[in-house]
Design a protein around this motif. Structure first.
Motif, PDB file in Angstrom:
ATOM      1  N   SER A   1      -4.885 -35.161  21.653  1.00  0.00           N
ATOM      2  CA  SER A   1      -4.014 -34.528  20.658  1.00  0.00           C
ATOM      3  C   SER A   1      -3.011 -35.523  20.089  1.00  0.00           C
ATOM      4  O   SER A   1      -2.637 -35.443  18.910  1.00  0.00           O
ATOM      5  CB  SER A   1      -3.296 -33.325  21.278  1.00  0.00           C
ATOM      6  N   ALA A   2      -2.571 -36.489  20.892  1.00  0.00           N
ATOM      7  CA  ALA A   2      -1.677 -37.528  20.388  1.00  0.00           C
ATOM      8  C   ALA A   2      -2.411 -38.442  19.421  1.00  0.00           C
ATOM      9  O   ALA A   2      -1.865 -38.838  18.375  1.00  0.00           O
ATOM     10  CB  ALA A   2      -1.108 -38.332  21.564  1.00  0.00           C
ATOM     11  N   MET A   3      -3.644 -38.801  19.743  1.00  0.00           N
ATOM     12  CA  MET A   3      -4.445 -39.639  18.843  1.00  0.00           C
ATOM     13  C   MET A   3      -4.643 -38.956  17.499  1.00  0.00           C
ATOM     14  O   MET A   3      -4.551 -39.589  16.444  1.00  0.00           O
ATOM     15  CB  MET A   3      -5.795 -39.938  19.489  1.00  0.00           C
ATOM     16  N   ALA A   4      -4.910 -37.649  17.530  1.00  0.00           N
ATOM     17  CA  ALA A   4      -5.155 -36.916  16.290  1.00  0.00           C
ATOM     18  C   ALA A   4      -3.925 -36.897  15.404  1.00  0.00           C
ATOM     19  O   ALA A   4      -4.045 -36.797  14.174  1.00  0.00           O
ATOM     20  CB  ALA A   4      -5.603 -35.496  16.601  1.00  0.00           C
ATOM     21  N   ARG A   5      -2.737 -37.015  15.993  1.00  0.00           N
ATOM     22  CA  ARG A   5      -1.500 -36.985  15.218  1.00  0.00           C
ATOM     23  C   ARG A   5      -1.112 -38.368  14.686  1.00  0.00           C
ATOM     24  O   ARG A   5      -0.130 -38.483  13.956  1.00  0.00           O
ATOM     25  CB  ARG A   5      -0.362 -36.403  16.076  1.00  0.00           C
ATOM     26  N   ASN A   6      -1.855 -39.410  15.048  1.00  0.00           N
ATOM     27  CA  ASN A   6      -1.547 -40.741  14.538  1.00  0.00           C
ATOM     28  C   ASN A   6      -2.833 -41.549  14.384  1.00  0.00           C
ATOM     29  O   ASN A   6      -3.061 -42.525  15.109  1.00  0.00           O
ATOM     30  CB  ASN A   6      -0.571 -41.465  15.473  1.00  0.00           C
TER      31      ASN A   6
END
Length: 343
Positions: free
Chosen positions: A119-124
């Protein structure tokens, strides 16, 4: 009579120990020689934990704010509330700290494994593109960086499946390593049964990779570390200065390098976090260590996937590979079916 009682008690203890689920013996006094590439004395690998945007936050549907591994040592969760100071500390990691670490490693052409929270990767996606550009391995760090100890097996499995789906979509390739981090008792079994991971990392039990039979699967474990880890900047009685961090890393490396020179090669893992060691005063210590390492010969700076593939090739499990006990990723790696056939 006393001797008979002692024998009975030892026998009873032995019977109990037969079912004991932990391995306290490991390699013992006869560790395998890893035969690292180029006869390296040490296999050294760096992990950058990319968690910013995947931590506990009511914006993410979590019950409370994050309270773990930040500048606010001893922070407590705020049930039902945003903790905007905590959020901004995490934002520093993705906005500033990541890029400082990216420059430090790419300028030195040193390999890195990222533990990426999906989910962190998807946000950046810009950061993910930079990881790919640098040729870094991106292993899975789960869907969210939250505590899974009280999750049901079904809920944790669903999150793991979703993590792999998002990770594959954002990074362009599925992860072959898994480190959940804040685990449950089911985490290793779920990782093995998922079938697509060449290695699992939720263990701290050794300094070399090792095989375990988990849920009927031959599964490689590449253990991680919590001591040579910048997380100790954010814990009581941890590192208070960059010098302490550098000294600990240097001493760890020196011991392993000397042991490797004496014919007992090992592996060293270093754990890093964008919001912690990405701060200038700590990054300086990391830079000194990177330069110190590059001043030595016979060191293999590798990704965890590099190490896993080396171990799979040169150190099969006892008794050899058994197809019926191998997940699809391991079958593809050993028998050459190709990663494209993985689920």
């Amino acid at each position: 009579m006393k001797r008979l009682v002692q024998r009975w008690e030892l026998s009873r203890l032995f019977d109990i120990e037969q079912d004991y689920p932990r391995d306290l013996i490991g390699y013992g006094c006869s560790r395998p020689q890893p035969a690292w590439p180029r006869e390296a004395r040490v296999a050294l690998q760096f992990v950058i934990n990319y968690e910013e945007g995947g931590e506990n936050c009511v914006l993410h549907g979590d019950a409370a704010s994050e309270a773990f591994l930040s500048e606010i040592v001893g922070a407590q969760p705020w049930p039902g509330q945003r903790h905007v100071n905590m959020e901004s500390i995490y934002e520093y990691g993705s906005r500033v700290g990541f890029w400082r670490l990216w420059r430090m490693f790419t300028e030195r052409n040193m390999s890195v494994t990222v533990y990426g929270v999906a989910s962190a990767m998807a946000r950046n996606p810009r950061a993910v593109a930079a990881m790919n550009e640098a040729g870094w391995e991106i292993a899975s760090h789960g869907l969210k960086w939250i505590d899974y100890r009280n999750h049901t097996l079904e809920a944790e499995r669903a999150d793991l499946d979703e993590a792999v789906r998002i990770h594959t979509a954002v990074a362009g390739v599925r992860p072959l390593g898994l480190y959940q981090g804040r685990t449950s008792v089911n985490t290793l079994a779920l990782g093995a049964l998922e079938g697509g991971f060449l290695y699992l990392a939720d263990a701290y039990a050794d300094e070399l990779p090792y095989w375990q039979l988990i849920a009927g699967r031959q599964q490689l474990i590449v253990p991680y570390t919590l001591d040579a880890n910048d997380m100790r900047f954010a814990t009581p009685q941890g590192f208070n200065s960059g010098d302490q961090f550098f000294s600990y890393l240097k001493d760890s490396f020196d011991v392993l390098y000397a042991e490797g020179g004496a014919g007992d090669a090992g592996m060293m893992s270093v754990g890093l976090h964008c919001r912690l060691v990405g701060r200038p005063g700590r990054a300086a210590a990391l830079a000194r260590f990177l330069d110190y390492v590059q001043g030595h010969t016979d060191v293999w700076v590798a990704t965890r996937l590099d190490i896993a593939r080396h171990w799979i090739r040169h150190h099969p499990p006892e008794g050899g590979y058994v197809r019926g006990r191998m997940g699809p990723a391991l079958v593809a790696e050993v028998f050459g079916n190709g990663a494209s056939e993985l689920p």
